[in-house]
Scaffold this active site. Structure first.
Site, PDB file in Angstrom:
ATOM      1  NE  ARG A 268      -3.629   2.216   2.698  1.00 42.80           N
ATOM      2  CZ  ARG A 268      -3.427   3.061   3.706  1.00 42.80           C
ATOM      3  NH1 ARG A 268      -2.457   2.831   4.587  1.00 42.80           N
ATOM      4  NH2 ARG A 268      -4.190   4.129   3.836  1.00 42.80           N
TER       5      ARG A 268
ATOM      6  CE1 TYR B 186      -9.626  -4.129   4.512  1.00 40.68           C
ATOM      7  CE2 TYR B 186      -9.382  -1.740   4.496  1.00 40.68           C
ATOM      8  CZ  TYR B 186      -9.119  -2.993   3.950  1.00 40.68           C
ATOM      9  OH  TYR B 186      -8.327  -3.086   2.826  1.00 40.68           O
TER      10      TYR B 186
ATOM     11  CB  CYS C  36     -29.761  -2.277  -3.965  1.00 44.66           C
ATOM     12  SG  CYS C  36     -30.551  -1.420  -5.335  1.00 44.66           S
TER      13      CYS C  36
ATOM     14  CE1 TYR D 214      -4.436  -4.953  -0.618  1.00 52.88           C
ATOM     15  CE2 TYR D 214      -3.646  -2.945   0.422  1.00 52.88           C
ATOM     16  CZ  TYR D 214      -3.480  -4.287   0.133  1.00 52.88           C
ATOM     17  OH  TYR D 214      -2.372  -4.955   0.580  1.00 52.88           O
TER      18      TYR D 214
END
Length: 380
Positions: free
Chosen positions: A244, A283, A308, A337
């Protein structure tokens, strides 16, 4: 950072939702890591963003890959990676992953004692250590807790190293990765300290791999100094696995305002949602939001996607100038991500991805169409 004008240009040219990457920031992030960790060997954690163009860039920069699936191994092969440039990780490796890793000469990261007997003959391996620490991140991102599914408990590590050697494998050293998006740098110090306690039982090692997981605002220099200290305890070379950190800041998700709505909350409705950016729902991740328009007074809004699903909210309590249909906003830190976790839920085609480099846009993944979404299905 790409300007508002550049981002609006990308949205106009390629449509939204759209993932946009800034090559300059990709290079800057890698430079920051190299400055902090000096001669540590870098393996990019491919799961953060596996786009082939990004992989080619990292390979050209001398970065290896950490792969956690057969598909990621195939991507590594596609861009020309072999042998010692590849790590094979994961708690439940398949026969295909073992076979391909062996064919390539990769290093396996052993996640449990029972895995020793599954390795191909004469494999290279690291033993992943579970330091049993509670760290400063979301529970879904914590991989070094005692209750985590990852790694070998500290007390069992010497026996697993011995079992590897007895079986004829090359037990190169130890591996630890305590989680992702970790906010408190002292968590790493605690993990390295627990690893160092193993020195009397395991002796000197070739490699200490300390993973990644640093928060985007982390004190890399301080973490690197602690990591080097831990490696020196074992006389080992330091390896790291940023994912990341290398790609998040370089990526932006552009989304168009579809409209607004009032219930007990004020909503901005967007053409992007959980299918494009799952992290907020999965998360509770918070991504910076940037309005690419200026008008009226600022008010507070929640950003809702089109699914929805009540959980399809990308951000809460965001101050924005008065939005209108057709406005474009940018969700930052989406290079990691974002596309990697995107899905075809609701038969939504995945967005395009574009890279800005040397003053030009380049499409690095074209937008899917609906026919491609169901292309693998068999009609009865």
């Amino acid at each position: 950072m790409l300007s508002d004008a550049q981002l609006l240009d990308a949205a106009q040219r390629f449509g939204t939702p759209l993932y946009v990457y800034d090559a300059a920031e990709l290079d800057a992030a890698l430079s920051r890591v190299r400055t902090a960790f000096h001669d540590a060997r870098i393996f990019y954690a491919m799961k953060a963003n596996p786009n082939l163009t990004l992989l080619v860039r990292f390979k050209a920069a001398g970065v290896g890959f950490e792969c956690v699936s057969a598909g990621e191994l195939a991507r590594a092969v596609k861009v020309g990676m072999v042998g010692d440039e590849i790590l094979v990780n994961g708690p439940a490796k398949s026969d295909e992953e073992y076979a391909e890793g062996a064919r390539l000469g990769a290093t396996f990261i052993v996640d449990r004692a029972g895995e020793v007997g599954l390795l191909p003959p004469r494999s290279q391996a690291l033993v992943r250590v579970n330091p049993a620490l509670n760290v400063s991140t979301h529970d879904h991102l914590a991989t070094g807790a005692g209750s985590s599914k990852f790694g070998v408990p500290l007390a069992e590590v010497p026996a697993v190293l011995d079992a590897l050697r007895t079986a004829g494998h090359d037990a190169r050293g130890l591996h630890v990765h305590i989680g992702s998006a970790i906010r408190n740098a002292t968590d790493f110090a605690a993990a390295f300290s627990r690893l160092s306690e193993l020195r009397p039982a395991v002796g000197e090692l070739e490699v200490l791999d300390v993973g990644g997981g640093w928060g985007l605002n982390a004190d890399l220099g301080g973490i690197a100094e602690q990591a080097r200290g831990a490696a020196s305890v074992f006389g080992a070379r330091l390896w790291i696995e940023p994912g990341r950190y290398l790609v998040a800041e370089a990526g932006v998700l552009l989304s168009t305002v579809v409209g607004t709505k009032s219930t007990e909350r004020e909503f901005v409705l967007l053409d992007a949602g959980m299918t494009e950016l799952l992290r907020p729902m999965l998360y509770g991740a918070v991504h910076p939001v940037r309005a690419l328009w200026q008008r009226g007074e600022t008010d507070i809004y929640d950003l809702a996607g089109p699914a929805c699903e009540s959980g399809d909210v990308l951000a809460r309590d965001v101050p924005l100038p008065t939005p209108m249909r057709g406005d474009v906003l940018a969700l930052g830190q989406a290079g990691a991500y974002g596309t990697a976790m995107s899905s075809n839920y609701l038969s939504r085609p995945r967005p395009a991805e574009v890279l800005y480099e040397s003053g030009e846009w380049r499409v690095i993944r074209r937008r899917e169409n609906v026919e491609e979404v169901w292309a693998a299905e068999v009609q009865g």
